[in-house]
Design a protein around this motif. Sequence first.
Motif, PDB file in Angstrom:
ATOM      1  N   ALA A  76       0.845  -1.200   0.000  1.00 59.24           N
ATOM      2  CA  ALA A  76       0.000   0.000   0.000  1.00 59.24           C
ATOM      3  C   ALA A  76       0.879   1.249   0.000  1.00 59.24           C
ATOM      4  O   ALA A  76       2.013   1.217   0.491  1.00 59.24           O
ATOM      5  CB  ALA A  76      -0.905  -0.013   1.223  1.00 59.24           C
ATOM      6  N   PRO A  77       0.360   2.363  -0.542  1.00 54.00           N
ATOM      7  CA  PRO A  77       1.165   3.595  -0.558  1.00 54.00           C
ATOM      8  C   PRO A  77       1.696   3.986   0.818  1.00 54.00           C
ATOM      9  O   PRO A  77       2.775   4.582   0.919  1.00 54.00           O
ATOM     10  CB  PRO A  77       0.194   4.631  -1.115  1.00 54.00           C
ATOM     11  CG  PRO A  77      -0.761   3.844  -1.955  1.00 54.00           C
ATOM     12  CD  PRO A  77      -0.927   2.534  -1.252  1.00 54.00           C
ATOM     13  N   ALA A  78       0.967   3.627   1.872  1.00 50.22           N
ATOM     14  CA  ALA A  78       1.354   4.058   3.221  1.00 50.22           C
ATOM     15  C   ALA A  78       2.708   3.489   3.656  1.00 50.22           C
ATOM     16  O   ALA A  78       3.391   4.096   4.485  1.00 50.22           O
ATOM     17  CB  ALA A  78       0.279   3.657   4.234  1.00 50.22           C
ATOM     18  N   ILE A  79       3.144   2.351   3.110  1.00 51.16           N
ATOM     19  CA  ILE A  79       4.421   1.780   3.552  1.00 51.16           C
ATOM     20  C   ILE A  79       5.599   2.360   2.767  1.00 51.16           C
ATOM     21  O   ILE A  79       6.748   2.070   3.090  1.00 51.16           O
ATOM     22  CB  ILE A  79       4.429   0.242   3.470  1.00 51.16           C
ATOM     23  CG1 ILE A  79       4.490  -0.242   2.009  1.00 51.16           C
ATOM     24  CG2 ILE A  79       3.232  -0.357   4.209  1.00 51.16           C
ATOM     25  CD1 ILE A  79       4.777  -1.727   1.875  1.00 51.16           C
ATOM     26  N   ALA A  80       5.317   3.157   1.739  1.00 54.73           N
ATOM     27  CA  ALA A  80       6.362   3.840   0.963  1.00 54.73           C
ATOM     28  C   ALA A  80       7.429   2.872   0.437  1.00 54.73           C
ATOM     29  O   ALA A  80       8.612   3.189   0.401  1.00 54.73           O
ATOM     30  CB  ALA A  80       7.020   4.943   1.803  1.00 54.73           C
ATOM     31  N   GLY A  81       6.993   1.691   0.035  1.00 48.37           N
ATOM     32  CA  GLY A  81       7.922   0.726  -0.536  1.00 48.37           C
ATOM     33  C   GLY A  81       8.832   0.047   0.461  1.00 48.37           C
ATOM     34  O   GLY A  81       9.776  -0.636   0.050  1.00 48.37           O
ATOM     35  N   ARG A  82       8.575   0.208   1.747  1.00 52.95           N
ATOM     36  CA  ARG A  82       9.424  -0.419   2.763  1.00 52.95           C
ATOM     37  C   ARG A  82       8.780  -1.726   3.208  1.00 52.95           C
ATOM     38  O   ARG A  82       8.033  -1.787   4.185  1.00 52.95           O
ATOM     39  CB  ARG A  82       9.644   0.532   3.934  1.00 52.95           C
ATOM     40  CG  ARG A  82      10.403   1.785   3.506  1.00 52.95           C
ATOM     41  CD  ARG A  82      10.779   2.663   4.674  1.00 52.95           C
ATOM     42  NE  ARG A  82      11.596   3.791   4.223  1.00 52.95           N
ATOM     43  CZ  ARG A  82      12.178   4.666   5.026  1.00 52.95           C
ATOM     44  NH1 ARG A  82      12.035   4.536   6.346  1.00 52.95           N
ATOM     45  NH2 ARG A  82      12.909   5.651   4.546  1.00 52.95           N
ATOM     46  N   TYR A  83       9.083  -2.780   2.476  1.00 49.30           N
ATOM     47  CA  TYR A  83       8.495  -4.092   2.732  1.00 49.30           C
ATOM     48  C   TYR A  83       9.158  -4.693   3.969  1.00 49.30           C
ATOM     49  O   TYR A  83      10.375  -4.803   4.049  1.00 49.30           O
ATOM     50  CB  TYR A  83       8.706  -4.984   1.510  1.00 49.30           C
ATOM     51  CG  TYR A  83       8.227  -4.338   0.231  1.00 49.30           C
ATOM     52  CD1 TYR A  83       6.882  -4.316  -0.099  1.00 49.30           C
ATOM     53  CD2 TYR A  83       9.131  -3.715  -0.629  1.00 49.30           C
ATOM     54  CE1 TYR A  83       6.443  -3.709  -1.258  1.00 49.30           C
ATOM     55  CE2 TYR A  83       8.693  -3.108  -1.802  1.00 49.30           C
ATOM     56  CZ  TYR A  83       7.346  -3.102  -2.107  1.00 49.30           C
ATOM     57  OH  TYR A  83       6.920  -2.482  -3.255  1.00 49.30           O
ATOM     58  N   ASP A  84       8.296  -5.107   4.928  1.00 50.74           N
ATOM     59  CA  ASP A  84       8.848  -5.497   6.231  1.00 50.74           C
ATOM     60  C   ASP A  84       7.830  -6.360   6.950  1.00 50.74           C
ATOM     61  O   ASP A  84       6.756  -6.689   6.416  1.00 50.74           O
ATOM     62  CB  ASP A  84       9.176  -4.241   7.052  1.00 50.74           C
ATOM     63  CG  ASP A  84      10.354  -4.446   8.005  1.00 50.74           C
ATOM     64  OD1 ASP A  84      10.521  -5.567   8.505  1.00 50.74           O
ATOM     65  OD2 ASP A  84      11.098  -3.471   8.246  1.00 50.74           O
ATOM     66  N   TYR A  85       8.145  -6.702   8.203  1.00 49.46           N
ATOM     67  CA  TYR A  85       7.165  -7.352   9.057  1.00 49.46           C
ATOM     68  C   TYR A  85       6.011  -6.389   9.321  1.00 49.46           C
ATOM     69  O   TYR A  85       6.174  -5.162   9.255  1.00 49.46           O
ATOM     70  CB  TYR A  85       7.806  -7.788  10.370  1.00 49.46           C
ATOM     71  CG  TYR A  85       8.835  -8.880  10.210  1.00 49.46           C
ATOM     72  CD1 TYR A  85       8.443 -10.196   9.987  1.00 49.46           C
ATOM     73  CD2 TYR A  85      10.197  -8.606  10.275  1.00 49.46           C
ATOM     74  CE1 TYR A  85       9.379 -11.213   9.827  1.00 49.46           C
ATOM     75  CE2 TYR A  85      11.150  -9.613  10.118  1.00 49.46           C
ATOM     76  CZ  TYR A  85      10.725 -10.908   9.890  1.00 49.46           C
ATOM     77  OH  TYR A  85      11.650 -11.900   9.732  1.00 49.46           O
ATOM     78  N   GLY A  86       4.832  -6.943   9.614  1.00 47.78           N
ATOM     79  CA  GLY A  86       3.671  -6.082   9.847  1.00 47.78           C
ATOM     80  C   GLY A  86       2.483  -6.866  10.341  1.00 47.78           C
ATOM     81  O   GLY A  86       2.623  -7.998  10.846  1.00 47.78           O
ATOM     82  N   ASP A  87       1.299  -6.304  10.176  1.00 46.81           N
ATOM     83  CA  ASP A  87       0.080  -6.867  10.745  1.00 46.81           C
ATOM     84  C   ASP A  87      -0.728  -7.685   9.747  1.00 46.81           C
ATOM     85  O   ASP A  87      -1.889  -8.021  10.017  1.00 46.81           O
ATOM     86  CB  ASP A  87      -0.804  -5.737  11.294  1.00 46.81           C
ATOM     87  CG  ASP A  87      -0.127  -4.967  12.420  1.00 46.81           C
ATOM     88  OD1 ASP A  87       0.631  -5.614  13.181  1.00 46.81           O
ATOM     89  OD2 ASP A  87      -0.344  -3.748  12.526  1.00 46.81           O
ATOM     90  N   GLY A  88      -0.170  -7.989   8.591  1.00 48.66           N
ATOM     91  CA  GLY A  88      -0.884  -8.807   7.620  1.00 48.66           C
ATOM     92  C   GLY A  88      -1.092 -10.218   8.129  1.00 48.66           C
ATOM     93  O   GLY A  88      -0.483 -10.644   9.113  1.00 48.66           O
ATOM     94  N   PRO A  89      -1.961 -10.982   7.462  1.00 47.64           N
ATOM     95  CA  PRO A  89      -2.266 -12.343   7.932  1.00 47.64           C
ATOM     96  C   PRO A  89      -1.051 -13.254   7.984  1.00 47.64           C
ATOM     97  O   PRO A  89      -1.031 -14.227   8.748  1.00 47.64           O
ATOM     98  CB  PRO A  89      -3.296 -12.846   6.906  1.00 47.64           C
ATOM     99  CG  PRO A  89      -3.170 -11.945   5.730  1.00 47.64           C
ATOM    100  CD  PRO A  89      -2.726 -10.622   6.258  1.00 47.64           C
ATOM    101  N   ASP A  90      -0.023 -12.959   7.179  1.00 43.84           N
ATOM    102  CA  ASP A  90       1.187 -13.772   7.205  1.00 43.84           C
ATOM    103  C   ASP A  90       2.303 -13.121   8.017  1.00 43.84           C
ATOM    104  O   ASP A  90       3.448 -13.589   8.010  1.00 43.84           O
ATOM    105  CB  ASP A  90       1.675 -14.059   5.782  1.00 43.84           C
ATOM    106  CG  ASP A  90       1.931 -12.785   4.980  1.00 43.84           C
ATOM    107  OD1 ASP A  90       1.673 -11.688   5.511  1.00 43.84           O
ATOM    108  OD2 ASP A  90       2.387 -12.893   3.826  1.00 43.84           O
ATOM    109  N   GLY A  91       1.975 -12.015   8.698  1.00 44.79           N
ATOM    110  CA  GLY A  91       2.955 -11.350   9.538  1.00 44.79           C
ATOM    111  C   GLY A  91       3.796 -10.311   8.835  1.00 44.79           C
ATOM    112  O   GLY A  91       4.791  -9.843   9.395  1.00 44.79           O
ATOM    113  N   PHE A  92       3.404  -9.905   7.606  1.00 41.74           N
ATOM    114  CA  PHE A  92       4.151  -8.901   6.856  1.00 41.74           C
ATOM    115  C   PHE A  92       3.249  -7.720   6.522  1.00 41.74           C
ATOM    116  O   PHE A  92       2.019  -7.788   6.673  1.00 41.74           O
ATOM    117  CB  PHE A  92       4.732  -9.516   5.576  1.00 41.74           C
ATOM    118  CG  PHE A  92       5.628 -10.700   5.843  1.00 41.74           C
ATOM    119  CD1 PHE A  92       6.851 -10.533   6.463  1.00 41.74           C
ATOM    120  CD2 PHE A  92       5.234 -11.987   5.482  1.00 41.74           C
ATOM    121  CE1 PHE A  92       7.677 -11.616   6.728  1.00 41.74           C
ATOM    122  CE2 PHE A  92       6.051 -13.075   5.740  1.00 41.74           C
ATOM    123  CZ  PHE A  92       7.272 -12.883   6.364  1.00 41.74           C
TER     124      PHE A  92
END
Length: 343
Positions: A76-92
């Motif tokens: 999503a635009p909110a992450i500004a291309g910084r792919y990382d761990y997060g709150d998604g269903p797979d933990g990213f």
Amino acid sequence: MSAAGPSRPREADAEAILRGGPQGFRALAEACQPVLLKGLCQDWPAVAAASRGWDELGAYLLAFDAGLKGEAFVGAPAIAGRYDYGDGPDGFNFTRQSLNLTETLARVGEAASDASLPSVYMGSLPADDYVPGFAADNLVDVLPALARPRIWVGNAGRVACHYDTFDNLACVVAGRRRFTLYPPDAVGDLYVGPIDHTLAGQPVSLAASAEPGDPRYPRFAAAAARAMVVELGPGDALYLPKLWWHQVDALEPANLLVNYWWDGFAAGPDSPYVTMMLAMIAIAERPEPERQAWRAFFDHYVFRTRGHPLAHLPPERHGLLGPLAQGAYGRIRAIAMRMLRGV
């Protein structure tokens, strides 16, 4: 980092490296230090196509396209291309989609023109499979034949700080890349995440991705003080020895990088990383005094901190500790395989 700012990798004369061929490059790599090679790939047709714009580069690549699909990160635009761990269903903080090269190039181009669209990143595509013919058209003659190109394409973004278990030559084709590097022995100050739940295969530094001064990572300041930072433009290349930590920022709205992985100093098929994994299950939870005893033996026989273990004997009496290339490799491997099989 220090008040003077981060240091830079040393720079070598790219033309001299090309003239020196594979042996000259191997000699450069033996220091196991990052090296900037400005203009190493400046004569590539791919770099020339990129200089004429993203559409021209896309047309150039798609002339080789085999039509295969690969895994793309979509954020999503909110992450500004910084792919990382997060709150998604797979933990990213991103999703994964299966896209072909045509779709990926188009979506990268669209997102480059419209910041409200999701960013796209697709990496580690084996060029020989996805764009057969690309390697022959864009050569790096100083690398061994087994080092084959991989393509990394995406919008502005960040690849989290990680290491590779292979030597790496990274060549910028389009856009600009900033590499932030940390030496292998900074591992204890980088607060590394799990080794079995990763973004793309390798563990990443949690501290390097955090906000400056994050109280969860107090030792990171020691690693940051040792960082090297270097920015590469189209045609530039960076040699990265294995185990050097690197965070990679793609700085333009649309970017493409080609890299090569190989083990420049392997004596055979066995990987130091596999050896480390076996050592973890064999040694890591033994009593501390016993671990220290094994450390002494590793230092003596493996790391050879005081030289060859049998330097006090003539070479003809070194037996299994003789040169690997002269038969010791196969003999040691056979013994180890019998031990692993319990016979």
